[in-house]
Each structure stands twice: as C-alpha cells, then as structure tokens.
Design an enzyme around this catalytic site. Structure first.
Site, PDB file in Angstrom:
ATOM      1  N   HIS A 296      51.672  55.516  30.641  1.00 45.17           N
ATOM      2  CA  HIS A 296      52.844  56.299  30.998  1.00 45.17           C
ATOM      3  C   HIS A 296      52.462  57.166  32.194  1.00 45.17           C
ATOM      4  O   HIS A 296      51.281  57.314  32.536  1.00 45.17           O
ATOM      5  CB  HIS A 296      53.281  57.195  29.835  1.00 45.17           C
ATOM      6  CG  HIS A 296      53.832  56.433  28.670  1.00 45.17           C
ATOM      7  ND1 HIS A 296      54.961  55.659  28.765  1.00 45.17           N
ATOM      8  CD2 HIS A 296      53.390  56.335  27.382  1.00 45.17           C
ATOM      9  CE1 HIS A 296      55.208  55.114  27.579  1.00 45.17           C
ATOM     10  NE2 HIS A 296      54.270  55.504  26.727  1.00 45.17           N
ATOM     11  N   CYS A 339      55.506  54.822  35.045  1.00 44.35           N
ATOM     12  CA  CYS A 339      56.746  55.316  35.644  1.00 44.35           C
ATOM     13  C   CYS A 339      56.473  56.466  36.595  1.00 44.35           C
ATOM     14  O   CYS A 339      55.491  57.168  36.460  1.00 44.35           O
ATOM     15  CB  CYS A 339      57.738  55.766  34.577  1.00 44.35           C
ATOM     16  SG  CYS A 339      58.345  54.417  33.574  1.00 44.35           S
TER      17      CYS A 339
END
Length: 453
Positions: A296, A339
C-alpha cells in the site's frame, strides 16, 4: 561511524570560511533542500547534513572531494583526502554530482568584480525587492533570489545574458557556450536513443546502429529484489493477490538469468534497511539492478506492514552513482505497485475488460532524483488508485510480466515494453474507472534483457 572519519570532517570544517560555506551550499542545491541549507550557518552543520542525506560517508567521499575541488580548496583535497587536482579532473569525467548549470553560475559569480555585482543589482531593481539588493548581498545570493523569482533557471538564462551583455560580454559568451553544449547533447541523444522499432531478432544489428545498449554480459545479470507486503498488522489491509505478482516476477526474472530474491511483509523501516543493504553490495560483476515493491502507499511513499511510510525518493537515492559506485553507469530499475492517492481515474470507455473482485493499492512518486541510469515504472499516475485482483494479481504487474515474456525475445527495450503495458492497462475498464501507469526514466541507453538461448 569511525572516530577517524569524524576527526577528518572536523578538521575540514575548521579550515572553511563563511564565503566558502556559502559556495558549498550553493553547489549542493540539487542534493539538499533549500530550506535545510538556509538553516545552516557553520561548516560542521553542513557536513552533518551531507551525512544525513548519504551524500558522504566513511567509505564515500567523492562528493566532498568534488565540492572542495569546485571551490578551489586543493590544499584540503590533497592534505585531508589524499587526492589532487589532476586526479579529480580525471575522476569527474562523467561522474560529476554538481550540475553543469550550477557550475556555470558559480563560475560566473567568481568572475564578477564588486563593481560588476553592483551593476547587476542596479539592473535587477524592477525584478527583485530592495531588501534582496542590499550592499552586502553576494552574487550567489542574487542567483538564489533570481531562481526563486523565476528570472533564471537551467533551461532559460535569457535575462542573465541580457544583463551581462551590457557590461561583461566576455561572461555572456560563457552562457552562450553552455547553451550550445546543452543543445548539442540534446541533439546527440535524439540521434543516439531513438524509439525502438525493431521487433525481429534478425534486426539486432540494425538496433545497435541506431541506439546504444547497456551491456548484459554477466551471469547472473544482477539482483532482482522483490519486496512484497501481503499480511499487514491490521488484517483489513491484507493484499490478497500479491503472491501471484511475486510468483510472476520470479518466473520472468529467473528466466532472464537474474539472482531473484523475495522478502515478504516488511515494516517501513525494514524496507529502507533492505534497499540500503543491497545498495552496499558489490555489483562490479553485475550488469543491472532491478527492484519490485508491492505494498500500500500514499503520495511519494510506500507503507510497511506496520503502516509506517518510507519515502520512495529515499529508496531510489540509495542507488545513485555516489551511494552505489559499483552500479555507476549501469541501469537501476524500480517497479512499484502501490497507490499514490485515493481518487478513481474517470472512465470514458464503455466496455468492461476485467473479471473477479478488484482491490486498490496506491502509487508513488512525483519525480525521481536527478540521477542517471534510473528507470521507475509506476502502477498509476499521481493522486489515483491502482487495482489488484484478489485471485490473479495486480493489473499492472501481470501485464508487465506477460509483455516481457512476449517482447524480450524480440529484443524490445524495457522502456518500449513499459509503454506497451501503459497502453494495455489504460484500455481496461476497472469497476467503472481507469488506471494510467507512468514511466519516469533517466536511462542513457536502451535496456535490452538477454534471453537465454
């Protein structure tokens, strides 16, 4: 850090005067943020900041040598660092860390007399505030203010030329020469590194005629390091499907004869420590370094499984020519599936081209450090989500591995392959949204992976 190294830095700092400190700070602007430099008022603090930024260390004194050479402290270069003017001139060919632009400005500042500087201040009265044009303002300070106000920059020195033309035409000619050399280098690169159009093995000779290629002669060609975060401290953030990404990358890079190593579920601090560890290895018998990071993230950062972030620029900077000299002049590749924001990329397509449940990661990095031979492939552009199937892996990594297996035997270079990946991913419809990957590169040659016969 060793006592001898601290003693060396202390003795060098004691020998530097205020004007020399200002020069060192000016020459380091591409490597240390301006705000941090402005807070430095004595040489010891400056050298400490260079250590913090990993620009210098006990076994890494090249940047310090270059700085002392640039400010003409050859006495310190010789007595303290065991080098000489001639040795530095040889070492700096192709390795200089101070940009030609900053070298030019510093050289101009050295050539201007006190009267010349007063003339510059007079001619800048309409462009700069009076508080910045005081009698004690040096030429380097003026250059900084001109940069802040957008009056000069690396690719636009028109106003500075106009000013100098009025009273120092000889120095104006130095800027002309700098710009001409810059244009020549740009033209040479256009001829030397065209977009690859060769897709057949028999055209290998033609490709070499049109563009230089990084050497791939060692077995293994290098390390392929995979940092793969699957299980997080908070189970709701677990990244199902990432194991498939790791397996795909290992399959491809073992086939391409890389020493492939995968680390699972690293905390933020451990991500940085692992990257740092590999930057300190001896890569002299390697051709290349490849690093995949799956996790992430948020803008400019990667998250560890403990939710602690690490700056992507800090990771990439471990592999600059200064910090990893055994890979200097060799390609360093970073592929990042994460992301960089929480915005869904709007879709203008009408077809659905994905199956199975999709999740989002987050993607990184607005820019890379201004260093040569580095390529970064990112799953998505700034501020947007990237997608990962819980069953089959991420859209970006799976596409990349498929394209590499298809196009590496056809001798396509990596940048061309990544462009194909961009095109394929951008066409897909992902739960009503889109994903647009990004390539950022300072590669100086084509990177063509050799396929074993």
């Amino acid at each position: 850090m060793s006592t001898e190294f601290h003693k060396l830095l202390f003795e060098i700092s004691e020998a530097l005067v205020t004007e020399e400190l200002a020069a060192l700070k000016f020459l380091s602007l591409e490597h240390v943020p301006r705000r941090k430099l402005e807070a430095i008022h004595e040489p010891k603090a400056f050298l400490e900041v260079l250590q913090e930024k990993d620009m210098i260390g006990a076994g890494n004194l090249f940047f310090l040598k270059e700085l002392l050479y640039r400010i003409h402290r050859i006495d310190l270069l010789t007595a303290q660092l065991g080098s000489s003017r001639e040795e530095m001139e040889r070492e700096l060919r192709g390795r200089a860390r101070v940009s030609p632009y900053r070298q030019l400005l510093y050289g101009i500042a050295e050539d201007l007399t006190s009267e010349d500087v007063r003339s510059v201040k007079f001619l800048l009265q309409k462009q700069l505030p009076k508080t910045k044009l005081q009698e004690n303002a040096s030429m380097l300070q003026l250059f900084l203010e001109m940069e802040i106000n957008g009056i000069i920059k690396e690719d636009n020195l028109t106003m500075l030329k106009d000013i100098l033309q009025r009273f120092r035409a000889d120095i104006k000619k130095k800027i002309d020469a700098y710009e001409e050399k810059k244009r020549e280098n740009y033209s040479r690169e256009e001829v030397r590194y065209p977009v690859s159009v060769s897709v057949h093995p028999e055209e290998k000779g033609a490709a070499k005629q049109h563009g230089k290629i990084y050497k791939m002669k060692n077995i293994p060609h290098g390390y392929c390091l995979i940092l793969n975060n699957h299980i997080f401290r908070n189970p709701r953030y677990n990244r199902e499907g990432t194991l498939q990404d790791g397996e795909a990358v290992k399959r491809v890079f073992k086939w391409l004869q890389f020493e492939t190593i995968e680390y699972m579920d690293l905390e933020g601090k451990k991500i940085y420590e692992t990257i740092k560890e590999y930057s300190k290895k001896d890569h002299r018998n390697m051709d290349c370094f490849v690093c995949f990071i799956f996790s992430h993230g948020e803008k400019d950062k990667i998250k560890g499984v403990d939710d602690e972030c690490v700056n992507i620029e800090d990771l990439v900077s471990c592999f600059t020519g200064t910090n990893c000299p055994s890979l200097a002049g060799k390609p360093k590749v970073f592929i990042i599936q994460a992301c960089q924001g929480s915005v869904r990329h709007p879709s203008v397509a009408v077809e659905s081209d994905c199956s199975g449940p999709l999740e989002v990661d987050a993607s990184p990095l607005t820019s890379i450090p201004d260093k040569a031979d580095i390529l970064i492939g990112m799953a998505t552009v700034e501020d947007y989500l990237s997608y990962r199937s819980r069953k089959t892996g991420s859209v970006y990594i799976q596409s990349l591995c498929e394209k590499m297996e298809l196009l590496c035997p056809q001798r396509e270079d990596l940048q061309a392959i990544l462009t194909e990946v961009n095109n394929e991913v951008a066409k897909r419809e992902l739960e009503g949204a889109k994903q647009m990957p990004k390539i950022t590169s300072t590669l100086l040659k084509k990177l063509v992976f050799e396929v074993p016969q």
